[in-house]
Design an enzyme around this catalytic site. Sequence first.
Site, short mmCIF file in Angstrom:
data_model
loop_
_atom_site.label_atom_id
_atom_site.label_comp_id
_atom_site.label_asym_id
_atom_site.label_seq_id
_atom_site.Cartn_x
_atom_site.Cartn_y
_atom_site.Cartn_z
N LYS A 81 0.76 -1.19 0.06
CA LYS A 81 -0.04 0.02 -0.08
C LYS A 81 0.88 1.13 0.03
O LYS A 81 2.13 1.20 0.26
CB LYS A 81 -0.91 0.07 1.20
N TYR A 89 -12.49 -2.11 -3.56
CA TYR A 89 -12.93 -2.26 -2.35
C TYR A 89 -14.71 -2.15 -2.28
O TYR A 89 -15.07 -2.20 -1.24
CB TYR A 89 -12.33 -1.42 -1.49
N PHE A 101 -15.24 3.37 7.27
CA PHE A 101 -13.96 3.62 6.94
C PHE A 101 -13.56 3.49 5.35
O PHE A 101 -12.60 3.90 4.95
CB PHE A 101 -12.92 2.64 7.54
N ARG A 158 -1.56 -14.14 4.62
CA ARG A 158 -2.46 -13.38 5.58
C ARG A 158 -1.82 -13.60 6.74
O ARG A 158 -1.59 -12.68 7.71
CB ARG A 158 -3.83 -14.20 5.67
N THR A 204 -5.66 -7.16 10.55
CA THR A 204 -6.00 -5.99 9.85
C THR A 204 -5.50 -4.67 10.59
O THR A 204 -5.23 -3.80 10.14
CB THR A 204 -7.58 -6.17 9.42
N ARG A 252 2.25 -6.03 9.22
CA ARG A 252 1.70 -5.00 9.73
C ARG A 252 2.08 -4.49 11.11
O ARG A 252 2.13 -3.43 10.95
CB ARG A 252 0.05 -5.47 9.61
N ASN A 285 -2.39 0.20 6.63
CA ASN A 285 -1.68 -0.98 7.27
C ASN A 285 -0.94 -1.82 6.51
O ASN A 285 -0.69 -2.98 6.48
CB ASN A 285 -2.63 -1.90 7.79
N HIS A 310 -2.28 -5.50 1.36
CA HIS A 310 -3.22 -6.17 1.22
C HIS A 310 -2.97 -7.52 0.92
O HIS A 310 -2.34 -7.92 0.14
CB HIS A 310 -3.99 -5.32 0.06
N GLU A 321 -9.64 -10.74 -7.80
CA GLU A 321 -8.47 -9.66 -7.59
C GLU A 321 -7.33 -9.67 -8.68
O GLU A 321 -6.89 -8.67 -8.91
CB GLU A 321 -8.11 -9.76 -6.03
P1 GDP Z 1 -7.95 -7.06 5.25
O1 GDP Z 1 -8.45 -8.08 4.44
O2 GDP Z 1 -7.16 -7.45 6.33
O3 GDP Z 1 -7.28 -5.90 4.55
O4 GDP Z 1 -9.19 -6.37 5.89
P2 GDP Z 1 -10.74 -5.95 5.31
O5 GDP Z 1 -10.83 -6.56 3.98
O6 GDP Z 1 -11.42 -6.14 6.65
O7 GDP Z 1 -10.46 -4.24 5.01
C1 GDP Z 1 -9.87 -3.73 3.92
C2 GDP Z 1 -9.00 -2.44 4.70
O8 GDP Z 1 -9.81 -1.47 5.01
C3 GDP Z 1 -8.16 -2.95 5.67
O9 GDP Z 1 -6.77 -3.55 5.07
C4 GDP Z 1 -7.88 -1.62 6.30
O10 GDP Z 1 -7.07 -0.95 5.43
C5 GDP Z 1 -9.02 -1.09 6.18
N1 GDP Z 1 -10.10 -1.26 7.41
C6 GDP Z 1 -10.69 -2.37 7.80
N2 GDP Z 1 -11.50 -2.21 8.75
C7 GDP Z 1 -11.29 -0.99 9.34
C8 GDP Z 1 -11.71 -0.24 10.54
O11 GDP Z 1 -12.51 -0.76 11.38
N3 GDP Z 1 -11.16 1.00 10.59
C9 GDP Z 1 -10.20 1.39 9.45
N4 GDP Z 1 -9.71 3.02 9.84
N5 GDP Z 1 -9.82 0.75 8.64
C10 GDP Z 1 -10.25 -0.33 8.13
MG MG Z 2 -9.94 -8.06 3.02
#
Ligand code: GDP
Ligand code: MG
Length: 142
Positions: free
Chosen positions: A11, A51, A59, A87, A93, A104, A114, A117, A128
């Site tokens: 990222k 996304y 968010f 992962r 996350t 992370r 973070n 991805h 994807e």
């Molecule tokens: P990932 O698969 O671990 O990347 O997580 P997700 O698919 O749930 O979310 C996609 C991305 O959105 C995450 O990597 C974070 O950058 C962001 N994100 C997800 N949940 C949150 C949250 O609760 N707060 C904030 N600020 N960002 C979030």
């Molecule tokens: Mg995800």
Amino acid sequence: MAEQTTLSIIKPNAVAKNAIGAICNRFEQAGLRIVAARMLHMSLEQASAFYAEHQGKPFFDELVGFMTSGPVLVMVLEGEDAIAKNRELMGATNPAKAEPGTIRADFADSFTENAVHGSDAPETAEREIGFFFPDGICPRTQ
Ligand code: GDP
Ligand code: MG
């Protein structure tokens, strides 16, 4: 365990801190092979489509704003159990909850920023990878 491919994105915050090599090294040390790579600066439309599953969440706007704030490195990683292995290397996350030594834990700046991805399931990985590599993985040039 089967051979899999998964989509990885380094990222904008991690690219900006010059951590591409350090992060790719972790993938390779863990036995994941980088079989495709593209550096790009996403448009708002592209990041929103990528996304789409998160549209409407609190968010979302911050996430697409961040993901379009600078260049990213998009890669396809290949290896045994690649989706779960990636992962695991990434960590949780929420970086505050990421295990020490994960990407992370070491490179995130916030929940949104973070660092990486990674696809979360085989169907997601297929979508994807197709999203960023519509011509296939590492096509032969003419
Ligand atoms: P990932 O698969 O671990 O990347 O997580 P997700 O698919 O749930 O979310 C996609 C991305 O959105 C995450 O990597 C974070 O950058 C962001 N994100 C997800 N949940 C949150 C949250 O609760 N707060 C904030 N600020 N960002 C979030
Ligand atoms: Mg995800």
